[in-house]
Write a protein that holds these residues in place. Structure first.
Motif, short mmCIF file in Angstrom:
data_model
loop_
_atom_site.label_atom_id
_atom_site.label_comp_id
_atom_site.label_asym_id
_atom_site.label_seq_id
_atom_site.Cartn_x
_atom_site.Cartn_y
_atom_site.Cartn_z
N ALA A 120 0.80 -1.22 0.00
CA ALA A 120 0.00 0.00 0.00
C ALA A 120 0.84 1.27 0.00
O ALA A 120 0.51 2.22 -0.74
N PRO A 121 1.91 1.36 0.81
CA PRO A 121 2.72 2.59 0.75
C PRO A 121 3.32 2.85 -0.63
O PRO A 121 3.43 4.00 -1.06
N ASP B 7 -10.41 9.41 -9.25
CA ASP B 7 -11.02 8.45 -10.19
C ASP B 7 -9.98 7.53 -10.80
O ASP B 7 -10.21 6.32 -10.94
N SER B 8 -8.83 8.06 -11.16
CA SER B 8 -7.76 7.24 -11.74
C SER B 8 -7.22 6.26 -10.72
O SER B 8 -6.93 5.10 -11.04
N ARG B 9 -7.08 6.68 -9.48
CA ARG B 9 -6.60 5.79 -8.43
C ARG B 9 -7.59 4.67 -8.18
O ARG B 9 -7.20 3.51 -7.98
N LEU B 10 -8.88 4.99 -8.20
CA LEU B 10 -9.91 3.96 -8.02
C LEU B 10 -9.87 2.97 -9.17
O LEU B 10 -9.98 1.75 -8.97
N TRP B 11 -9.71 3.47 -10.40
CA TRP B 11 -9.64 2.58 -11.56
C TRP B 11 -8.44 1.65 -11.45
O TRP B 11 -8.55 0.45 -11.74
N LEU B 12 -7.30 2.19 -11.04
CA LEU B 12 -6.10 1.37 -10.89
C LEU B 12 -6.29 0.31 -9.81
O LEU B 12 -5.87 -0.83 -9.99
N ALA B 13 -6.90 0.68 -8.70
CA ALA B 13 -7.12 -0.29 -7.62
C ALA B 13 -7.99 -1.44 -8.10
O ALA B 13 -7.70 -2.62 -7.82
N TYR C 231 -8.40 2.31 -0.36
CA TYR C 231 -8.39 3.07 0.89
C TYR C 231 -7.01 3.07 1.56
O TYR C 231 -6.91 3.20 2.78
N ALA C 232 -5.98 2.90 0.75
CA ALA C 232 -4.61 2.83 1.29
C ALA C 232 -4.23 4.04 2.14
O ALA C 232 -3.66 3.87 3.23
N PRO C 233 -4.50 5.27 1.69
CA PRO C 233 -4.10 6.41 2.53
C PRO C 233 -4.72 6.37 3.91
O PRO C 233 -4.05 6.64 4.92
N ARG C 234 -6.00 6.03 3.99
CA ARG C 234 -6.67 5.98 5.30
C ARG C 234 -6.12 4.84 6.15
O ARG C 234 -5.91 4.99 7.36
N LEU D 16 -3.20 3.43 6.11
CA LEU D 16 -1.84 3.68 6.59
C LEU D 16 -1.86 4.65 7.77
O LEU D 16 -1.08 4.51 8.72
N ARG D 17 -2.75 5.62 7.72
CA ARG D 17 -2.84 6.55 8.84
C ARG D 17 -3.39 5.87 10.09
O ARG D 17 -2.95 6.14 11.21
N MET D 18 -4.35 4.96 9.92
CA MET D 18 -4.97 4.29 11.06
C MET D 18 -4.04 3.25 11.69
O MET D 18 -3.97 3.13 12.91
N LEU D 19 -3.35 2.51 10.85
CA LEU D 19 -2.54 1.40 11.34
C LEU D 19 -1.24 1.85 11.97
O LEU D 19 -0.84 1.33 13.03
N GLY D 20 -0.58 2.77 11.34
CA GLY D 20 0.70 3.23 11.87
C GLY D 20 1.82 2.24 11.56
O GLY D 20 1.59 1.10 11.16
N GLU D 21 3.05 2.68 11.79
CA GLU D 21 4.21 1.84 11.48
C GLU D 21 4.26 0.59 12.34
O GLU D 21 4.53 -0.51 11.87
N THR D 22 3.97 0.73 13.65
CA THR D 22 3.98 -0.43 14.55
C THR D 22 2.91 -1.44 14.17
O THR D 22 3.15 -2.65 14.16
N GLY D 23 1.73 -0.96 13.83
CA GLY D 23 0.65 -1.85 13.43
C GLY D 23 0.98 -2.63 12.18
O GLY D 23 0.66 -3.82 12.07
#
Length: 233
Positions: free
Chosen positions: A33-34, A46-52, A184-187, A189-196
């Motif tokens: 995801a990163p 829209d382009s990011r959604l299409w790629l996903a 939903y990668a940006p969200r 990554l923010r929720m999980l954090g590096e430790t998660g």
């Protein structure tokens, strides 16, 4: 021996869990995801959604193809299924061991490819490098072939059909999971954090190690069964 519907449903459910547990830790879309976010940083929503969606579809198709016809392709080259299981089990166990001792979630080689895509190049790069090799690499293909070989049981046709139906269902689920993760990668990554992310990677690596040992043992057991009667004769 006639199998009941409950037996077939149990075989189906077991195959779904077996494939998901064996392939998900290798695909590990959360680890990719990163890289996906970095590659698509300059694209529109829209382009990011299409790629996903496209990456998830490619993952599904590649996984289905490897499980369904991978073992038959190997048969053309004279490679037996037990040998595929042994080799695949060793690969799975090796990957899991490396994941357990990894120092970072994403590899340096993958990170070095993380150069933002333009709108014009987004569709061209949906398969390479976003799907292959970042999400579904050569190791995943080898493991998928080994798992598909494990699903081709010789006991009965209904059991084989139930196993393969479970494998195909798992492929759809994994493709959907890859789509949602990248969407939903940006969200995430923010929720999980590096430790998660590190904790998640370690848990998946342990499950993968267990699956690798299981595949390896299935292959060794089949080889022993084929060798011992010949030795006794």
């Amino acid at each position: 021996m006639e199998l009941s519907i409950a037996d077939l449903l149990a075989a189906y459910a077991k195959s779904v869990l077996f494939v998901v547990a064996g392939v998900l830790p290798i695909i590990n879309p959360l680890a990719t995801a990163p890289i996906f976010v970095s590659l698509t940083g300059e694209l529109s929503e829209d382009s990011r959604l299409w790629l996903a969606r496209r990456v998830g579809r490619y993952v599904m198709v590649l996984l289905m193809g490897a499980m369904l016809i991978g073992s038959y392709v190997l048969h053309i080259f004279g490679i037996s299924l037990p040998v595929v299981r042994v080799a695949g089990g060793l690969i799975v166990a090796s990957i899991a061991w490396n994941m357990l001792h990894a120092q970072s979630v994403a590899s340096q080689d993958a990170t070095s490819m993380a150069q933002s895509l333009s709108e014009e190049k987004a569709r061209i790069n949906a398969f390479y490098p976003l799907t292959f090799p970042l999400t579904f690499g050569p190791g995943t293909i080898a493991v998928s072939i080994a798992i598909g070989a494990s699903l081709h049981v010789r006991t009965s046709l209904p059991t084989t059909i139930a196993n393969m139906a479970g494998g195909l269902t798992a492929a759809v689920l994994l493709g959907l999971l890859a789509t949602l993760t990248f969407r939903y990668a940006p969200r995430l990554l923010r929720m999980l954090g590096e430790t998660g992310k590190i904790v998640f990677l370690r848990l998946m690596a342990f499950v993968l190690l267990c699956v690798g040992v299981e595949i390896l043992w299935d292959g060794v057991r089949a080889l022993l069964v084929s060798i011992l009667p010949a030795a006794a004769g």
